[in-house]
Each structure stands twice: as C-alpha cells, then as structure tokens.
Design an enzyme around this catalytic site. Structure first.
Site, PDB file in Angstrom:
ATOM      1  N   SER A  28       0.811  -1.217   0.000  1.00  0.00           N
ATOM      2  CA  SER A  28       0.000   0.000   0.000  1.00  0.00           C
ATOM      3  C   SER A  28       0.845   1.269   0.000  1.00  0.00           C
ATOM      4  CB  SER A  28      -0.931   0.001   1.223  1.00  0.00           C
ATOM      5  OG  SER A  28      -1.622   1.225   1.321  1.00  0.00           O
ATOM      6  N   ASP A  84       3.947  -3.915  10.095  1.00  0.00           N
ATOM      7  CA  ASP A  84       4.547  -3.734  11.420  1.00  0.00           C
ATOM      8  C   ASP A  84       4.992  -5.045  12.046  1.00  0.00           C
ATOM      9  OD1 ASP A  84       4.174  -0.969  11.461  1.00  0.00           O
ATOM     10  OD2 ASP A  84       2.200  -1.121  12.399  1.00  0.00           O
ATOM     11  N   GLN A  87       8.335  -6.534  10.602  1.00  0.00           N
ATOM     12  CA  GLN A  87       9.544  -5.722  10.453  1.00  0.00           C
ATOM     13  C   GLN A  87      10.693  -6.153  11.354  1.00  0.00           C
ATOM     14  OE1 GLN A  87       9.200  -1.465  10.432  1.00  0.00           O
ATOM     15  NE2 GLN A  87       7.465  -1.464   9.013  1.00  0.00           N
ATOM     16  N   HIS A 109       5.822   4.362   9.859  1.00  0.00           N
ATOM     17  CA  HIS A 109       5.052   4.269  11.099  1.00  0.00           C
ATOM     18  C   HIS A 109       6.055   3.979  12.197  1.00  0.00           C
ATOM     19  CE1 HIS A 109       2.088   3.491  14.066  1.00  0.00           C
ATOM     20  NE2 HIS A 109       1.982   2.189  13.914  1.00  0.00           N
ATOM     21  N   GLY A 135      -1.835   4.475   1.080  1.00  0.00           N
ATOM     22  CA  GLY A 135      -0.902   4.596  -0.038  1.00  0.00           C
ATOM     23  C   GLY A 135      -1.544   5.022  -1.346  1.00  0.00           C
ATOM     24  N   GLU A 228     -29.283   3.242   7.235  1.00  0.00           N
ATOM     25  CA  GLU A 228     -29.225   4.210   8.324  1.00  0.00           C
ATOM     26  C   GLU A 228     -27.926   4.138   9.120  1.00  0.00           C
ATOM     27  OE1 GLU A 228     -31.187   6.693   8.853  1.00  0.00           O
ATOM     28  OE2 GLU A 228     -32.496   6.113   7.200  1.00  0.00           O
ATOM     29  N   SER A 253     -30.325  18.427   9.491  1.00  0.00           N
ATOM     30  CA  SER A 253     -31.581  19.037   9.937  1.00  0.00           C
ATOM     31  C   SER A 253     -31.497  19.409  11.417  1.00  0.00           C
ATOM     32  CB  SER A 253     -32.737  18.054   9.745  1.00  0.00           C
ATOM     33  OG  SER A 253     -32.629  16.963  10.656  1.00  0.00           O
TER      34      SER A 253
END
Length: 334
Positions: A28, A84, A87, A109, A135, A228, A253
């Site tokens: 990504s 993560d 790594q 990160h 990404g 909804e 509204s």
C-alpha cells in the site's frame, strides 16, 4: 506548545541527490513512495520478494525489484513499508547485517522504533516520515498535483542533517505540498494506534454493528438498518472532513442536530471514556504491541478467527447485496 509545519519552501530535493533510496515492500505505502520518488527524479530501488503479487506489480510499474538484502546493500536511505508485525524479524535477519555506517532508516510508522524492536548499529539513524493517508491516496494526490499531509520525527542520534534529508524525502512523495508536521516517534505511534482502535476502525465498526443489530432485532428490515447505520455514514464523514463537527451540524436538519446533542453522550459516556483511557494505557506501556507481536508469533489464530467471524456479520451480507444495486458506487468486495 506551537506546532511546527514544513512546506515545499522548507524542503530541498537536492538533499537526496546522489543517494539511492531502497523501498522495502511494494504494498500500500511502498508502491506510492517508490513511484512518487521516481517521478520526483530520485534514484529508487525496490526490495520485494520474488514470486509475490507485489513483485509482479513492481515489475508492471517498470521497476526491477531485488531481494531485501540486495536493496539494503545498494542504498543510502532504507525505507520500511513492510507490515509492522514482520519488520523486527526482517530487520534482524535481512536488513541489519547489510547496513553501512551513514545509512538512514525511514519509517512510515513509528511502531517498531518506538517499542525498541530494532537494534540500530552505530552510525545508522532513523527518521519518521508518516503520511496521514493510505498509499493509494499518497499516489493519486501526487499525480493530480497535490499531496497527503505527513509527520516527521527524529530518533535518538538524528539531528538537523537528518531532518533536512527527511524533509526532502517528504517533498519527494508530495507531503510538503500539504504540510509536514514535526512530531516524535512516541507521539505518532501512540496517537495512531489510539485513533485506529478507539475511533477510526474499532470504535466506528463496533458502533455500526451494534446499531444495525439493534434495529434488526427490533423487527426493522435489514436493508433499512444498513442504510441508516452504514451507508449514510459516508455523508456525515464527508461533512466532518470538510468543516469539522460544527459544519456537519450546520448541514444536517435541526431534528438531527438536537438528537446529536441530547443522545450522543448517552452512547459514548463517561464509562466509554474510561475504557478509552485503559486502551491508551495499554498502548503507552507496550501491552498492545506485545499482544499483537505474540499473536503473530503464534500464527495469528485469534486474528484469523475474528476476521472470519466479522466477514460473515449480517451487516456485511446485506451490504454486499445492496451495493450491487448501486451502480454509482465502485464496490470493493473481499
């Protein structure tokens, strides 16, 4: 404390001249960083395992991927866009043995650096460059002349020289077009995990599912419950994105706004906030990181079980059916 934000005028792409940048992982973030940097005139090599779908994608994008070990050997700047949870092992086995003094690690990160999962050799520094978007957005915004905001942080041992190289890198991926905020590995990691768990992913998902179930259990049509509680959420998020809570409330509204003020705090109340504080503590003290890493060491059985259960939730089944009827939506089904 005043926030420091850097823009194009504060970054000099020439700081990357003569430096080879290795993008490790072509997923990504990796595919976006590699292509944006190349388009910015940088020297890029992709490290990606041969035989993987991402290897084939890199070839399709006109890169010549090499092994992670080879990419590290060639590079001055090593960019970690790998998951993560993978790594630390990859760093120990394939990256660290091939690092040279003067190399710079760029983390997208802060997870592994902040929790001390890397043992950086002497003479190797780490800089955080974290785009605040996925990404595909980093790439698409760059192509159209824009950019995704980024964060920059320095690990111990890094100084202004590394900051300037980091800003040049951020400029190369388009980040300085939108703004690059100065932070720390600690702040980025802990706020990012907290946001994901409490609001963006965990909190929203649980709210949608529980609201959907409440309507269906009360006898309302699942299709009505879907519209909804799930479908219309995008309309509200777009308003929040454009102008915050006040603009959202201005746009809806009076009935909806009154319901917001008088009922929202009954759903997310002081008990919810106390749980948020507990989750933040688990992030700060490393408890969540330890849980996630151990989960993966064991083959991720809980993660896989929960993923399978959630994919079969009724709101997903109804949604898949309804999205097929909405030709204007580019439906994504997994």
């Amino acid at each position: 404390m005043a926030v420091t934000i850097y823009y194009d005028k504060d970054a000099d792409l020439s700081k990357l001249k003569g430096k080879k940048i290795a993008i490790l992982g072509y997923g990504s973030q990796g595919h976006a960083h590699a292509q944006n940097l190349r388009d910015s005139g940088c020297d890029v090599v992709v490290g990606q395992r041969k035989g993987s779908p991402n290897y084939d994608l890199a070839v399709k994008d006109k890169f010549a991927p090499v092994s992670i070990e080879e990419a590290v050997k060639q590079a001055d700047i090593i960019v970690l866009t790998l998951p993560d949870e993978l790594q630390a092992d990859i760093f120990a086995a394939q990256i660290r043995p091939n690092l040279s003094k003067g190399n710079m690690i760029v983390a997208v990160h802060g997870f592994n650096v902040h929790y001390g999962l890397f043992n950086l050799p002497e003479g190797v520094t780490a800089v955080l460059i974290a785009p605040k978007g996925p990404g595909h957005l980093v790439r698409s915004e760059f192509v159209r002349g824009g950019g995704v905001p980024c964060l920059i942080g320095l690990d111990a041992g890094a100084g202004d020289t590394e900051r300037q190289i980091g800003l040049a890198y951020a400029k190369g991926i388009g980040g300085t077009r939108a703004g690059v905020i100065e932070t720390t590995f600690k702040e980025e990691t802990e706020t990012d995990l907290f946001g994901e768990q409490v609001v963006l992913c965990g909190g929203v998902s649980a709210l949608v599912q529980n609201a959907f179930e409440t309507l269906v259990e009360a006898g309302y049509q699942p299709e009505m419950a879907y519209f909804e509680c799930m479908h219309e959420l995008k309309l509200i998020v777009d308003l929040l994105y454009q102008g915050g809570l006040n603009y959202m409330r201005y746009s809806i509204s009076n009935t909806a706004e009154f319901g917001d003020y008088t009922r929202g705090s009954r759903i997310v109340d002081s008990r919810t906030k106390e749980e948020m504080k507990k989750i933040l503590t688990e992030i700060q003290n490393g408890e969540f990181a330890k849980e996630w890493l151990l989960e993966n060491k064991a083959g991720a059985p809980k993660f896989k079980r929960l993923r399978a259960i959630q994919r079969e939730h009724q709101v997903e089944e109804v949604g898949r059916r309804l999205r097929k009827l909405m030709s204007w939506i580019e439906a994504k089904e997994f």
